[in-house]
Design a protein around this motif. Structure first.
Motif, PDB file in Angstrom:
ATOM      1  N   ALA A  17      14.838 -13.313  -2.722  1.00 40.32           N
ATOM      2  CA  ALA A  17      14.650 -13.916  -2.529  1.00 40.32           C
ATOM      3  C   ALA A  17      14.521 -15.106  -4.247  1.00 40.32           C
ATOM      4  N   LEU A  18      14.198 -13.871  -4.952  1.00 47.12           N
ATOM      5  CA  LEU A  18      13.800 -14.416  -6.087  1.00 47.12           C
ATOM      6  C   LEU A  18      14.763 -13.966  -6.950  1.00 47.12           C
ATOM      7  N   GLU A  22      18.895 -19.415  -3.824  1.00 44.78           N
ATOM      8  CA  GLU A  22      20.022 -20.533  -3.295  1.00 44.78           C
ATOM      9  C   GLU A  22      20.786 -19.506  -2.176  1.00 44.78           C
ATOM     10  N   VAL A  23      20.851 -17.956  -2.319  1.00 46.12           N
ATOM     11  CA  VAL A  23      21.645 -17.402  -0.908  1.00 46.12           C
ATOM     12  C   VAL A  23      20.937 -16.764   0.417  1.00 46.12           C
ATOM     13  N   PHE A  24      18.759 -16.212  -0.765  1.00 47.01           N
ATOM     14  CA  PHE A  24      18.927 -15.718   0.419  1.00 47.01           C
ATOM     15  C   PHE A  24      17.049 -16.629   0.911  1.00 47.01           C
ATOM     16  N   ASP A  25      16.374 -16.249   1.422  1.00 48.31           N
ATOM     17  CA  ASP A  25      15.067 -16.553   1.519  1.00 48.31           C
ATOM     18  C   ASP A  25      14.198 -15.608   2.317  1.00 48.31           C
ATOM     19  N   GLN A  26      12.940 -16.228   2.489  1.00 52.52           N
ATOM     20  CA  GLN A  26      11.635 -14.761   3.612  1.00 52.52           C
ATOM     21  C   GLN A  26      11.348 -16.068   4.515  1.00 52.52           C
ATOM     22  N   ASP A  27      11.507 -15.364   5.661  1.00 54.65           N
ATOM     23  CA  ASP A  27      10.544 -15.564   6.679  1.00 54.65           C
ATOM     24  C   ASP A  27       8.749 -15.941   6.741  1.00 54.65           C
ATOM     25  N   ALA A  40      28.750 -19.119  -3.574  1.00 56.15           N
ATOM     26  CA  ALA A  40      29.457 -19.939  -5.159  1.00 56.15           C
ATOM     27  C   ALA A  40      29.765 -18.658  -6.175  1.00 56.15           C
ATOM     28  N   ASP A  41      28.262 -18.117  -5.891  1.00 54.89           N
ATOM     29  CA  ASP A  41      27.472 -17.628  -7.332  1.00 54.89           C
ATOM     30  C   ASP A  41      27.178 -16.271  -6.795  1.00 54.89           C
ATOM     31  N   GLU A  42      28.545 -15.294  -6.202  1.00 52.87           N
ATOM     32  CA  GLU A  42      28.889 -14.291  -6.400  1.00 52.87           C
ATOM     33  C   GLU A  42      27.786 -13.084  -7.741  1.00 52.87           C
ATOM     34  N   ASP A  43      27.811 -13.167  -8.227  1.00 56.89           N
ATOM     35  CA  ASP A  43      26.650 -12.651  -9.130  1.00 56.89           C
ATOM     36  C   ASP A  43      25.127 -12.387  -8.642  1.00 56.89           C
ATOM     37  N   ALA A  44      25.360 -13.526  -8.267  1.00 61.78           N
ATOM     38  CA  ALA A  44      23.319 -13.630  -8.095  1.00 61.78           C
ATOM     39  C   ALA A  44      23.230 -12.959  -7.141  1.00 61.78           C
ATOM     40  N   ALA A  45      24.797 -12.883  -5.988  1.00 58.10           N
ATOM     41  CA  ALA A  45      24.821 -12.207  -4.432  1.00 58.10           C
ATOM     42  C   ALA A  45      24.652 -10.767  -4.901  1.00 58.10           C
ATOM     43  N   ARG A  46      25.691 -10.171  -5.436  1.00 62.07           N
ATOM     44  CA  ARG A  46      25.730  -8.997  -5.945  1.00 62.07           C
ATOM     45  C   ARG A  46      24.067  -8.308  -6.638  1.00 62.07           C
ATOM     46  N   THR A  47      23.560  -8.925  -7.604  1.00 68.74           N
ATOM     47  CA  THR A  47      22.179  -8.778  -8.330  1.00 68.74           C
ATOM     48  C   THR A  47      20.850  -8.526  -6.805  1.00 68.74           C
ATOM     49  N   ALA A  48      20.666  -9.677  -6.020  1.00 70.19           N
ATOM     50  CA  ALA A  48      20.120  -9.373  -4.762  1.00 70.19           C
ATOM     51  C   ALA A  48      20.573  -7.951  -4.194  1.00 70.19           C
ATOM     52  N   ALA A  49      20.945  -8.108  -3.878  1.00 71.20           N
ATOM     53  CA  ALA A  49      21.871  -6.360  -3.549  1.00 71.20           C
ATOM     54  C   ALA A  49      21.701  -5.784  -4.136  1.00 71.20           C
ATOM     55  N   ASN A  50      21.278  -5.333  -5.117  1.00 67.83           N
ATOM     56  CA  ASN A  50      21.290  -3.764  -5.892  1.00 67.83           C
ATOM     57  C   ASN A  50      19.703  -4.200  -6.153  1.00 67.83           C
ATOM     58  N   LEU A  51      19.373  -4.660  -6.100  1.00 68.24           N
ATOM     59  CA  LEU A  51      17.547  -4.802  -5.933  1.00 68.24           C
ATOM     60  C   LEU A  51      17.133  -4.323  -4.621  1.00 68.24           C
ATOM     61  N   CYS A  52      17.956  -4.895  -4.064  1.00 72.89           N
ATOM     62  CA  CYS A  52      16.849  -5.054  -2.644  1.00 72.89           C
ATOM     63  C   CYS A  52      16.912  -2.866  -2.755  1.00 72.89           C
ATOM     64  N   PRO A  53      15.368  -2.897  -2.350  1.00 68.95           N
ATOM     65  CA  PRO A  53      14.705  -1.259  -1.933  1.00 68.95           C
ATOM     66  C   PRO A  53      15.490  -0.668  -1.218  1.00 68.95           C
ATOM     67  N   SER A  54      15.394  -1.887   0.270  1.00 73.84           N
ATOM     68  CA  SER A  54      15.196  -1.069   1.934  1.00 73.84           C
ATOM     69  C   SER A  54      17.301  -1.061   2.253  1.00 73.84           C
TER      70      SER A  54
END
Length: 61
Positions: A17-18, A22-27, A40-54
């Motif tokens: 989410a950080l 625009e792609v992710f939020d937290q409940d 549309a922003d594929e780079d941000a989505a891929r960065t988020a996936a790479n940063l996800c610790p789990s």
């Protein structure tokens, strides 16, 4: 490209989410929610996936 998230393994770190708000939020429990499964922003989505610790966030395609 398609973005998915496995809420059963999400630890609520919030890096997705950080890095791509625009792609992710937290409940209310802090677990990931995908707002745009085909962003549309594929780079941000891929960065988020790479940063996800789990490894809850996945980008395919």
């Amino acid at each position: 490209m398609r973005v998915t998230a496995d809420r059963t393994v999400c630890v609520g770190a919030g890096l997705c989410a950080l890095s791509a708000p625009e792609v992710f939020d937290q409940d209310d429990d802090g677990l990931v929610t995908v707002l745009l499964p085909a962003p549309a922003d594929e780079d941000a989505a891929r960065t988020a996936a790479n940063l996800c610790p789990s490894g809850a966030v996945r980008v395919t395609g």
